[in-house]
Design a protein around this motif. Sequence first.
Motif, short mmCIF file in Angstrom:
data_model
loop_
_atom_site.label_atom_id
_atom_site.label_comp_id
_atom_site.label_asym_id
_atom_site.label_seq_id
_atom_site.Cartn_x
_atom_site.Cartn_y
_atom_site.Cartn_z
N LEU A 276 0.85 -1.18 0.00
CA LEU A 276 0.00 0.00 0.00
C LEU A 276 0.89 1.24 0.00
CD1 LEU A 276 -2.81 1.33 0.29
CD2 LEU A 276 -2.49 1.22 2.78
N THR A 277 0.77 2.03 -1.05
CA THR A 277 1.55 3.27 -1.16
C THR A 277 0.79 4.39 -0.47
OG1 THR A 277 2.51 2.55 -3.26
CG2 THR A 277 2.62 4.89 -2.75
N PHE A 278 1.30 4.85 0.65
CA PHE A 278 0.62 5.88 1.44
C PHE A 278 1.25 7.26 1.24
CE2 PHE A 278 3.92 3.98 3.99
CZ PHE A 278 4.53 5.05 4.61
N VAL A 279 2.49 7.30 0.77
CA VAL A 279 3.11 8.56 0.35
C VAL A 279 3.28 8.48 -1.16
CG1 VAL A 279 5.15 10.03 0.45
CG2 VAL A 279 4.33 8.91 2.52
N ASN A 280 2.59 9.35 -1.88
CA ASN A 280 2.61 9.26 -3.34
C ASN A 280 2.57 10.68 -3.90
OD1 ASN A 280 2.60 8.20 -5.88
ND2 ASN A 280 0.65 7.13 -5.70
N LYS A 281 3.71 11.32 -3.88
CA LYS A 281 3.80 12.74 -4.23
C LYS A 281 4.55 12.91 -5.55
CE LYS A 281 6.38 15.51 -1.71
NZ LYS A 281 6.83 16.37 -0.60
N LEU A 282 4.06 13.83 -6.35
CA LEU A 282 4.67 14.11 -7.65
C LEU A 282 4.85 15.61 -7.80
CD1 LEU A 282 3.89 12.57 -11.07
CD2 LEU A 282 3.74 15.04 -10.83
N ARG A 283 6.03 16.02 -8.21
CA ARG A 283 6.29 17.43 -8.50
C ARG A 283 6.48 17.58 -10.00
NH1 ARG A 283 10.57 19.73 -4.77
NH2 ARG A 283 8.79 19.51 -3.36
N ALA A 284 5.62 18.37 -10.62
CA ALA A 284 5.63 18.56 -12.06
C ALA A 284 6.23 19.91 -12.40
CB ALA A 284 4.20 18.46 -12.61
N TYR A 285 7.18 19.93 -13.32
CA TYR A 285 7.83 21.15 -13.78
C TYR A 285 7.27 21.48 -15.17
CZ TYR A 285 11.10 20.38 -9.95
OH TYR A 285 11.66 20.20 -8.71
N ASN A 286 6.59 22.61 -15.25
CA ASN A 286 5.89 22.98 -16.48
C ASN A 286 6.73 23.93 -17.34
OD1 ASN A 286 3.46 21.55 -15.80
ND2 ASN A 286 3.04 23.17 -14.32
N TYR A 287 6.58 23.80 -18.65
CA TYR A 287 7.30 24.64 -19.60
C TYR A 287 6.35 25.07 -20.72
CZ TYR A 287 11.55 22.85 -17.41
OH TYR A 287 12.55 22.53 -16.51
N SER A 288 6.49 26.30 -21.14
CA SER A 288 5.76 26.74 -22.33
C SER A 288 6.61 26.46 -23.56
CB SER A 288 5.45 28.23 -22.24
OG SER A 288 6.66 28.98 -22.20
N THR A 289 5.96 26.30 -24.71
CA THR A 289 6.68 26.07 -25.96
C THR A 289 6.07 26.94 -27.05
OG1 THR A 289 5.32 24.34 -26.98
CG2 THR A 289 6.83 23.66 -25.22
N ASN A 290 6.83 27.14 -28.11
CA ASN A 290 6.31 27.87 -29.27
C ASN A 290 5.94 26.91 -30.40
OD1 ASN A 290 8.91 27.10 -29.88
ND2 ASN A 290 9.40 28.97 -31.02
N MET A 291 5.61 25.67 -30.03
CA MET A 291 5.31 24.67 -31.06
C MET A 291 4.12 25.07 -31.92
SD MET A 291 4.59 20.60 -30.67
CE MET A 291 3.95 19.67 -32.08
N LEU A 292 3.07 25.63 -31.30
CA LEU A 292 1.89 26.02 -32.08
C LEU A 292 2.23 27.10 -33.10
CD1 LEU A 292 -1.13 26.05 -29.59
CD2 LEU A 292 -0.74 24.53 -31.52
N GLU A 293 3.08 28.04 -32.70
CA GLU A 293 3.49 29.09 -33.62
C GLU A 293 4.24 28.50 -34.82
OE1 GLU A 293 5.72 32.05 -31.55
OE2 GLU A 293 4.35 32.03 -29.83
#
Length: 384
Positions: A276-293
């Motif tokens: 049983l996993t009782f500590v389950n923490k995730l830190r996400a690092y977000n980035y913007s991109t110019n791919m759509l452009e």
Amino acid sequence: MKKTKFIKRTLALITLVIGTCISMPVMAQGGLKGFVKKLGTKLDSMAVKGVDRRYIDAPTRPWQIILRGNINQTIVSMHSEGYLEGQMYSAKPYLKTTPSQYLGVWVGYRGYGLGYTVNVAGDKGSNLTFGATGGSYGINVRIHSFENSNPDFNINSQLLTEAEMDSWNNITLTDPISVKTFMADGYYLFNGKRFSYSAAYDQSAIQKRSAGSLMAGFMYNYTRIDYASQSNGDLIFLMGNLGKVKMWQGSLGVGYAYNWVPVRGLLVNIMAMPMLTFVNKLRAYNYSTNMLELYNDPITHDPTVSNDEWDKWYYEHIRIAPEGEETYNSGLSIGFDARTSLTYNFERIYFCAYGQFNNIRYHHSSSHGYLNDWFINTSIGFRF
């Protein structure tokens, strides 16, 4: 250079901890020779303390050198969904090694030791291991790092033709994905008097008769996945602007292990433990991109521009920029830890093969996935 310094510091720290925790009471009673002798005597007594000698015994030669071959694979499965030009897409990248081969050595005394293996085939990587086993308690630590340039994207979208989706699944990244895992697991045996975990997995004890034991265990896992580079802007876009992930999991479980001794010298072990996993923490690092452009740029839709020309233009112009980080708590989840081993003992030499499988799940925002980690060790050990 950084990896070398890290390994040296880790080895020094582990050696210091072992020496301090086990031997501090005897350090003040003599010189180095006396200290080493008393340390060995203490470990020798710990190896058989409280055990039934009809079932478990300690080898007369306490030192071990093990030549080890290792095959392993780490698979990080991620799933993400989003919209591009009003059309939904889904991506399921597999960030994994091909089964990779390692060669290395383990050196230990009465179940306390260090091992290091280096990659000889497959994706680049290395393993550093530390173990302290004996009696009813034990702990094992494994540090694995590798790079992967060929993730399986499993991308699916009406925006792409079948040929384009196939090309995504065969892509080679300019900057590889870096994955580092730190895994520590420990156990307590409820029948440590007659069942020996160390007899099956580091051969610092000998199981003379068949026996099993209910066991409680814990596991801690830290994983870092990093693909935040300019050239990976398209991957970051498909993953919902996610460019780097750090995960922490702490798990507890209860399982059962059995040592079968059909003939003298031969030992077969099997162990299974739901966790049983009782500590389950995730830190996400977000980035913007110019791919759509870039996607909307006229050059992208110009039929006179070749694929090679477009690739050159694209990688010269793709950019990413950090947008901050978020921490998510995934809550309780169920994982699994399974192990099996086969050992044959001679007086001074032994042969062993064993495997381990771990499954850890996580989720954040619109992405979720799992980490599967398995390895098989084959070894020849010498006692002296």
